[in-house]
Design a protein around this motif. Structure first.
Motif, PDB file in Angstrom:
ATOM      1  N   GLN A   1       0.930  -0.776   0.381  1.00 46.54           N
ATOM      2  CA  GLN A   1       0.009  -0.467  -0.303  1.00 46.54           C
ATOM      3  C   GLN A   1       0.786   0.931   0.194  1.00 46.54           C
ATOM      4  N   ILE A   2       0.154   2.338  -0.653  1.00 52.76           N
ATOM      5  CA  ILE A   2       0.914   3.787  -0.624  1.00 52.76           C
ATOM      6  C   ILE A   2       1.557   4.091   0.563  1.00 52.76           C
ATOM      7  N   TYR A   3       0.860   3.488   2.300  1.00 53.10           N
ATOM      8  CA  TYR A   3       0.922   4.388   3.268  1.00 53.10           C
ATOM      9  C   TYR A   3       2.073   3.398   3.879  1.00 53.10           C
ATOM     10  N   PHE A   4       2.212   2.264   3.064  1.00 54.87           N
ATOM     11  CA  PHE A   4       3.341   2.185   3.570  1.00 54.87           C
ATOM     12  C   PHE A   4       4.924   1.480   2.694  1.00 54.87           C
ATOM     13  N   LEU A   5       4.862   1.791   1.760  1.00 49.60           N
ATOM     14  CA  LEU A   5       5.683   1.796   0.254  1.00 49.60           C
ATOM     15  C   LEU A   5       6.272   3.022   0.946  1.00 49.60           C
ATOM     16  N   GLY A   6       5.191   3.863   0.495  1.00 55.15           N
ATOM     17  CA  GLY A   6       6.271   5.398   0.342  1.00 55.15           C
ATOM     18  C   GLY A   6       6.924   5.946   1.476  1.00 55.15           C
ATOM     19  N   PRO A   7       6.950   5.872   3.070  1.00 53.04           N
ATOM     20  CA  PRO A   7       7.622   5.884   3.496  1.00 53.04           C
ATOM     21  C   PRO A   7       9.145   5.112   3.998  1.00 53.04           C
ATOM     22  N   ILE A   8       8.586   4.105   3.216  1.00 52.54           N
ATOM     23  CA  ILE A   8      10.083   3.201   3.148  1.00 52.54           C
ATOM     24  C   ILE A   8      10.579   3.670   2.546  1.00 52.54           C
ATOM     25  N   VAL A   9      10.595   4.162   1.485  1.00 55.96           N
ATOM     26  CA  VAL A   9      10.820   4.876   0.183  1.00 55.96           C
ATOM     27  C   VAL A   9      11.510   6.078   0.128  1.00 55.96           C
ATOM     28  N   LEU A  10      11.068   7.185   1.115  1.00 56.36           N
ATOM     29  CA  LEU A  10      11.542   7.971   1.711  1.00 56.36           C
ATOM     30  C   LEU A  10      12.695   8.211   2.329  1.00 56.36           C
ATOM     31  N   GLY A  11      12.725   7.146   3.337  1.00 55.99           N
ATOM     32  CA  GLY A  11      13.714   6.802   4.549  1.00 55.99           C
ATOM     33  C   GLY A  11      14.979   5.810   3.813  1.00 55.99           C
ATOM     34  N   ILE A  12      14.777   5.523   2.848  1.00 56.53           N
ATOM     35  CA  ILE A  12      16.357   5.209   2.488  1.00 56.53           C
ATOM     36  C   ILE A  12      16.646   5.698   1.112  1.00 56.53           C
ATOM     37  N   PHE A  13      15.566   6.827   0.273  1.00 56.36           N
ATOM     38  CA  PHE A  13      16.544   7.319  -0.243  1.00 56.36           C
ATOM     39  C   PHE A  13      16.441   8.881  -0.692  1.00 56.36           C
ATOM     40  N   VAL A  14      15.168   8.859   0.717  1.00 51.80           N
ATOM     41  CA  VAL A  14      15.934  10.770   0.831  1.00 51.80           C
ATOM     42  C   VAL A  14      16.536  10.625   1.856  1.00 51.80           C
ATOM     43  N   TYR A  15      15.894  10.058   3.948  1.00 53.44           N
ATOM     44  CA  TYR A  15      16.946  10.519   5.087  1.00 53.44           C
ATOM     45  C   TYR A  15      17.861   9.605   5.231  1.00 53.44           C
ATOM     46  N   SER A  16      18.021   8.320   4.292  1.00 58.62           N
ATOM     47  CA  SER A  16      19.248   7.695   4.243  1.00 58.62           C
ATOM     48  C   SER A  16      20.141   8.170   3.832  1.00 58.62           C
TER      49      SER A  16
ATOM     50  N   GLY B   1      20.496  10.487   0.905  1.00 56.87           N
ATOM     51  CA  GLY B   1      20.039  11.779   0.404  1.00 56.87           C
ATOM     52  C   GLY B   1      20.271  11.556  -0.805  1.00 56.87           C
ATOM     53  N   ILE B   2      19.716   9.921  -1.697  1.00 51.52           N
ATOM     54  CA  ILE B   2      20.010  10.119  -3.507  1.00 51.52           C
ATOM     55  C   ILE B   2      19.320  11.517  -3.705  1.00 51.52           C
ATOM     56  N   LEU B   3      17.636  11.619  -3.532  1.00 50.52           N
ATOM     57  CA  LEU B   3      16.525  12.219  -3.986  1.00 50.52           C
ATOM     58  C   LEU B   3      16.133  13.245  -2.672  1.00 50.52           C
ATOM     59  N   ASP B   4      15.967  13.903  -3.814  1.00 47.16           N
ATOM     60  CA  ASP B   4      15.221  15.118  -2.321  1.00 47.16           C
ATOM     61  C   ASP B   4      14.138  15.321  -2.210  1.00 47.16           C
ATOM     62  N   LYS B   5      13.479  15.714  -1.189  1.00 47.44           N
ATOM     63  CA  LYS B   5      12.625  15.204  -1.061  1.00 47.44           C
ATOM     64  C   LYS B   5      11.336  15.897  -1.414  1.00 47.44           C
ATOM     65  N   PRO B   6       9.954  15.263  -1.346  1.00 49.34           N
ATOM     66  CA  PRO B   6       9.116  15.177  -2.885  1.00 49.34           C
ATOM     67  C   PRO B   6       8.279  16.863  -2.706  1.00 49.34           C
ATOM     68  N   LYS B   7       8.464  17.279  -3.998  1.00 48.50           N
ATOM     69  CA  LYS B   7       7.772  18.506  -3.397  1.00 48.50           C
ATOM     70  C   LYS B   7       7.363  18.783  -5.317  1.00 48.50           C
ATOM     71  N   TYR B   8       6.395  19.943  -5.549  1.00 45.26           N
ATOM     72  CA  TYR B   8       5.356  20.376  -6.440  1.00 45.26           C
ATOM     73  C   TYR B   8       6.226  21.799  -6.866  1.00 45.26           C
TER      74      TYR B   8
ATOM     75  N   MET C   1      12.206  15.804 -11.059  1.00 47.81           N
ATOM     76  CA  MET C   1      13.311  14.910  -9.371  1.00 47.81           C
ATOM     77  C   MET C   1      11.972  15.625  -8.359  1.00 47.81           C
ATOM     78  N   GLY C   2      11.232  16.369  -8.323  1.00 46.68           N
ATOM     79  CA  GLY C   2      10.249  16.305  -7.536  1.00 46.68           C
ATOM     80  C   GLY C   2       8.871  15.562  -7.290  1.00 46.68           C
ATOM     81  N   LEU C   3       8.824  14.878  -8.594  1.00 41.31           N
ATOM     82  CA  LEU C   3       7.880  14.361  -8.244  1.00 41.31           C
ATOM     83  C   LEU C   3       7.993  12.555  -8.222  1.00 41.31           C
ATOM     84  N   LEU C   4       9.463  12.285  -9.597  1.00 44.55           N
ATOM     85  CA  LEU C   4       9.314  11.333  -9.231  1.00 44.55           C
ATOM     86  C   LEU C   4       9.357  10.106  -8.291  1.00 44.55           C
ATOM     87  N   ILE C   5       9.460  10.507  -6.735  1.00 41.30           N
ATOM     88  CA  ILE C   5       9.049   9.189  -6.251  1.00 41.30           C
ATOM     89  C   ILE C   5       8.037   8.266  -5.821  1.00 41.30           C
TER      90      ILE C   5
END
Length: 325
Positions: A154-169, A171-178, A190-194
């Motif tokens: 589910q998005i609410y499960f997979l989303g935080p995992i992807v954010l934790g790996i690629f953004v917060y841990s 830093g490969i990608l920036d935090k999503p923004k529009y 890049m802001g909508l890639l994740i």
């Protein structure tokens, strides 16, 4: 086709009218004066009367509903200014025009919807077609097993995992923004890639399984088997005959998915902190902001209805056996 469109458009107008009436009158069943939301903490009876007049709340509820319907087509005058058509009223929360607020949020939802749509259609349909063509091989098992696993996410499960790996841990990608594509296309992408990848992952699994099963069913049809018996190549039969017949069930669910995504991917927008239609709907419910809620409900329902009408019309284009009577 014209008669079909006229009939479906008339039915759509009736559905939208019923949705608006149900939402409007259910809202006023709540025992709270909506003007109190705009009045603030230090509210006086005089200030409350002014707000009632400015927001058009000083009339009976049926009259307010009629004025709301008239405003959509002809515009309305409020104490805070003129609201041009299509007018969905003025927000109880911040005195801003509802239509302007929705148009500010719409580009985010459109970008999120069509970006993820392109990804999951290409990947999902491609994987499903390959699995059907090479049925029973390791490729089929890999795609089928992968889609089965991904469909449980589910998005609410997979989303935080992807954010934790690629953004917060990492830093490969920036935090999503529009970022508007007209300002900076690269930052928009890049802001909508994740969010695109996460949404596409969820939807890809469904479209892989559906396209595979639909394609396998079409390969067993008499006309496909007859084409093979005439000596046509497997590739030609696959793409010329089987593929076209397998598209109809895919188009059906695609129309519903597009309508749902356009009406606001609330979970996705809340997961990634994007201010789109879904988040606006959530905020309007929390704030008990009737004009914003009405606007979001009607526009969202219109998206879904329009997508369904387009899907029904496409049936006759895809399959000549289908007639719109």
């Amino acid at each position: 086709m014209l008669r079909f469109l006229i009939r479906r458009t008339s039915g759509a107008a009736l559905i939208l009218l019923l949705i608006s009436a149900f939402t409007f009158f259910m809202y006023f069943a709540i025992p709270q004066d909506p003007a109190l939301l705009a009045c603030g903490k230090n509210c006086t009876p005089a200030a409350l009367d002014i707000i009632h007049k400015n927001l058009g709340l000083d009339s009976p509820v049926p009259v307010q509903y009629w004025n709301f319907l008239v405003g959509i087509f002809a515009g309305r005058d409020f104490g805070v200014g003129h609201c041009a058509a299509p007018c969905f009223g003025v927000s109880f929360r911040n005195n801003q025009m509802v239509w302007d607020t929705m148009m500010d949020r719409l580009p985010t939802t459109l970008s999120l919807t069509f970006g993820s749509l392109i990804v999951f259609l290409i990947v999902g349909l491609g994987a499903g077609m390959m699995a059907a063509r090479f049925r029973g091989t390791w490729l089929d098992k890999m795609f089928s097993g992968g889609s089965l696993v991904l469909s449980s996410f589910q998005i609410y499960f997979l989303g935080p995992i992807v954010l934790g790996i690629f953004v917060y841990s990492t830093g490969i990608l920036d935090k999503p923004k529009y970022v508007p594509i007209t300002e900076d296309p690269a930052a928009w992408f890049m802001g909508l890639l994740i969010p695109w990848v996460v949404m596409a992952t969820i939807f890809t699994a469904n479209y892989t399984r559906m396209s595979r099963s639909s394609m396998i069913e079409q390969l067993q049809e008499e006309h496909v088997r007859a084409a093979k018996a005439k000596g046509m190549s497997s590739r030609y039969v696959f793409y010329r005959y089987a593929w076209r017949g397998s598209v109809i069930p895919i188009v059906t669910i695609l129309g519903m998915d597009i309508g749902g995504l356009l009406s606001g991917g609330m979970v996705t927008e809340l997961t990634f902190g994007l201010a789109g239609f879904g988040r606006l709907a959530r905020d309007s419910v929390i704030n008990k902001d009737l004009p914003v809620l009405m606007g979001v409900m009607i526009v969202s329902a219109a998206f879904i209805i329009i997508c369904n009408i387009v899907v029904d019309a496409l049936y006759a284009v895809i399959d000549p056996r289908v007639r719109l009577s």
